[in-house]
Design a protein around this motif. Structure first.
Motif, PDB file in Angstrom:
ATOM      1  N   VAL A 218       0.575  -1.064  -0.169  1.00 51.30           N
ATOM      2  CA  VAL A 218       0.378  -0.007  -0.056  1.00 51.30           C
ATOM      3  C   VAL A 218       0.743   0.662  -0.076  1.00 51.30           C
ATOM      4  O   VAL A 218       1.895   1.535   0.585  1.00 51.30           O
ATOM      5  CB  VAL A 218      -1.044  -0.520   1.300  1.00 51.30           C
ATOM      6  CG1 VAL A 218      -2.432  -0.731   1.012  1.00 51.30           C
ATOM      7  CG2 VAL A 218      -0.497   0.099   2.282  1.00 51.30           C
ATOM      8  N   PRO A 219       0.629   2.517  -0.544  1.00 50.36           N
ATOM      9  CA  PRO A 219      -0.372   2.598  -1.736  1.00 50.36           C
ATOM     10  C   PRO A 219      -1.216   1.813  -2.578  1.00 50.36           C
ATOM     11  O   PRO A 219       0.073   1.281  -3.031  1.00 50.36           O
ATOM     12  CB  PRO A 219      -0.986   3.920  -2.126  1.00 50.36           C
ATOM     13  CG  PRO A 219       0.599   4.363  -1.580  1.00 50.36           C
ATOM     14  CD  PRO A 219       1.229   3.794  -0.351  1.00 50.36           C
ATOM     15  N   ASP A 220      -2.066   0.961  -3.217  1.00 50.15           N
ATOM     16  CA  ASP A 220      -2.020   0.261  -4.192  1.00 50.15           C
ATOM     17  C   ASP A 220      -1.744   1.105  -5.260  1.00 50.15           C
ATOM     18  O   ASP A 220      -1.490   2.077  -5.452  1.00 50.15           O
ATOM     19  CB  ASP A 220      -3.504  -0.180  -4.399  1.00 50.15           C
ATOM     20  CG  ASP A 220      -3.376  -2.084  -4.462  1.00 50.15           C
ATOM     21  OD1 ASP A 220      -2.805  -2.436  -5.181  1.00 50.15           O
ATOM     22  OD2 ASP A 220      -4.390  -1.960  -5.019  1.00 50.15           O
ATOM     23  N   THR A 221      -1.481   0.253  -6.148  1.00 53.98           N
ATOM     24  CA  THR A 221      -1.423   1.215  -7.906  1.00 53.98           C
ATOM     25  C   THR A 221      -1.473  -0.927  -8.634  1.00 53.98           C
ATOM     26  O   THR A 221      -2.166  -1.035  -8.131  1.00 53.98           O
ATOM     27  CB  THR A 221       0.813   0.735  -8.357  1.00 53.98           C
ATOM     28  OG1 THR A 221       1.122  -0.906  -8.095  1.00 53.98           O
ATOM     29  CG2 THR A 221       1.437   1.476  -7.042  1.00 53.98           C
ATOM     30  N   ALA A 222      -1.219   0.347  -9.648  1.00 48.54           N
ATOM     31  CA  ALA A 222      -2.106  -0.774 -11.316  1.00 48.54           C
ATOM     32  C   ALA A 222      -1.445  -1.778 -11.116  1.00 48.54           C
ATOM     33  O   ALA A 222      -1.543  -2.704 -12.342  1.00 48.54           O
ATOM     34  CB  ALA A 222      -1.341   0.057 -12.247  1.00 48.54           C
ATOM     35  N   ASP A 223      -0.092  -2.078 -10.706  1.00 48.61           N
ATOM     36  CA  ASP A 223       1.159  -2.797 -10.525  1.00 48.61           C
ATOM     37  C   ASP A 223       1.698  -3.656  -9.840  1.00 48.61           C
ATOM     38  O   ASP A 223       2.779  -3.286  -8.941  1.00 48.61           O
ATOM     39  CB  ASP A 223       2.342  -2.899 -12.086  1.00 48.61           C
ATOM     40  CG  ASP A 223       3.065  -4.496 -12.109  1.00 48.61           C
ATOM     41  OD1 ASP A 223       2.423  -5.405 -11.975  1.00 48.61           O
ATOM     42  OD2 ASP A 223       4.125  -4.505 -12.592  1.00 48.61           O
ATOM     43  N   PRO A 224       1.077  -4.086  -8.987  1.00 50.86           N
ATOM     44  CA  PRO A 224       0.774  -3.982  -7.399  1.00 50.86           C
ATOM     45  C   PRO A 224       2.113  -4.975  -7.333  1.00 50.86           C
ATOM     46  O   PRO A 224       1.920  -6.172  -7.592  1.00 50.86           O
ATOM     47  CB  PRO A 224      -0.734  -4.710  -6.914  1.00 50.86           C
ATOM     48  CG  PRO A 224      -0.847  -5.334  -8.211  1.00 50.86           C
ATOM     49  CD  PRO A 224      -0.393  -4.588  -9.269  1.00 50.86           C
ATOM     50  N   LEU A 225       2.489  -4.706  -5.969  1.00 51.85           N
ATOM     51  CA  LEU A 225       3.115  -6.313  -4.933  1.00 51.85           C
ATOM     52  C   LEU A 225       2.898  -6.786  -4.331  1.00 51.85           C
ATOM     53  O   LEU A 225       1.867  -6.640  -3.142  1.00 51.85           O
ATOM     54  CB  LEU A 225       4.766  -5.310  -4.185  1.00 51.85           C
ATOM     55  CG  LEU A 225       5.708  -4.973  -5.472  1.00 51.85           C
ATOM     56  CD1 LEU A 225       6.620  -4.391  -5.079  1.00 51.85           C
ATOM     57  CD2 LEU A 225       6.692  -6.773  -6.552  1.00 51.85           C
TER      58      LEU A 225
END
Length: 230
Positions: A218-225
């Protein structure tokens, strides 16, 4: 959020002054605090059980500290009573009524206090704290870090080996994605429901559990881990 909440309470106090509503708030908090609590460092590397009681004791109310408290947290040797100050301050105090440490609620049932020169301490319901300890034990072991599409990009191991105040060692496995290798976390902790990874440079990454029992950065992204327990 804490600042806004405090500001709102100040405004309410100015309007209501010494109104019955304010007295009722303090009275309710006193009743809710009676019971067993855990006083600890932020990540529970040092803990102490405190039993808050409703009986009067000198300048405050009675409490009991388990014998191990003075060794685990030396400042507790000065604590002889407790009280509620203002609307929402839980005070652990000395024989004269002065604060040894003041706590304010930062989450439901979790209170935070600061001692200058020492750091932050947590006061929370004993049963909840022990449940958290069990959760932390479940974090120890091997993990995989993957992209949102499920592609593995790194392996890491969370340990229970202390690496400084309230932090523990973490080790990366070989052949990690350059982004992870450059970050190169060396320590971790579990804080308020988040896994915190920390690099030598002091950079931090936070991961929160989602509805699929995964831990997403977090914060979340379009290509999350995402971290997955192995």
């Amino acid at each position: 959020m804490i600042i806004l909440r405090g500001f709102a309470l100040i405004i309410a106090a100015c309007v209501a002054a010494m109104s019955p509503a304010r007295a009722q708030d303090a009275t309710t908090l006193k009743k809710e605090m009676v019971g067993q609590w855990e006083l600890s460092t932020t990540e529970r590397s040092k803990t102490c059980v405190v039993t808050l009681k409703g009986d009067a004791a000198g300048h405050g109310l009675k409490l009991e500290l388990e014998p191990a408290c003075k060794t685990a947290l030396p400042f507790t040797k000065d604590i002889v009573a407790w009280s509620v100050k203002g609307l929402d301050i839980v005070r652990l105090q000395d024989a004269t009524g002065e604060a040894v440490i003041d706590f304010t609620e930062v989450e439901a049932g979790i209170f935070e206090g600061l001692r200058q020169g020492e750091g932050v301490y947590i006061l929370q319901d004993l049963a909840a704290a022990r449940s958290m300890a069990k959760s932390m034990d479940q974090m120890i072991g091997d993990w995989a870090m993957v992209r949102g599409n499920g592609q593995p990009i790194c392996g890491l191991t969370l340990t229970n080996t202390e690496a400084g105040p309230d932090n523990f060692q973490v080790f990366l496995k070989p052949k990690c994605d350059p982004v992870i290798a450059q970050f190169n976390p060396t320590q971790w902790r579990l804080e308020r429901g988040q896994i915190i990874l920390m690099s030598k440079a002091g950079e931090t990454w936070q991961f929160e559990a989602d509805d699929n029992a995964q831990w997403r950065r977090v914060p979340d992204t379009a290509d999350p881990l995402i971290m997955l327990r192995q």
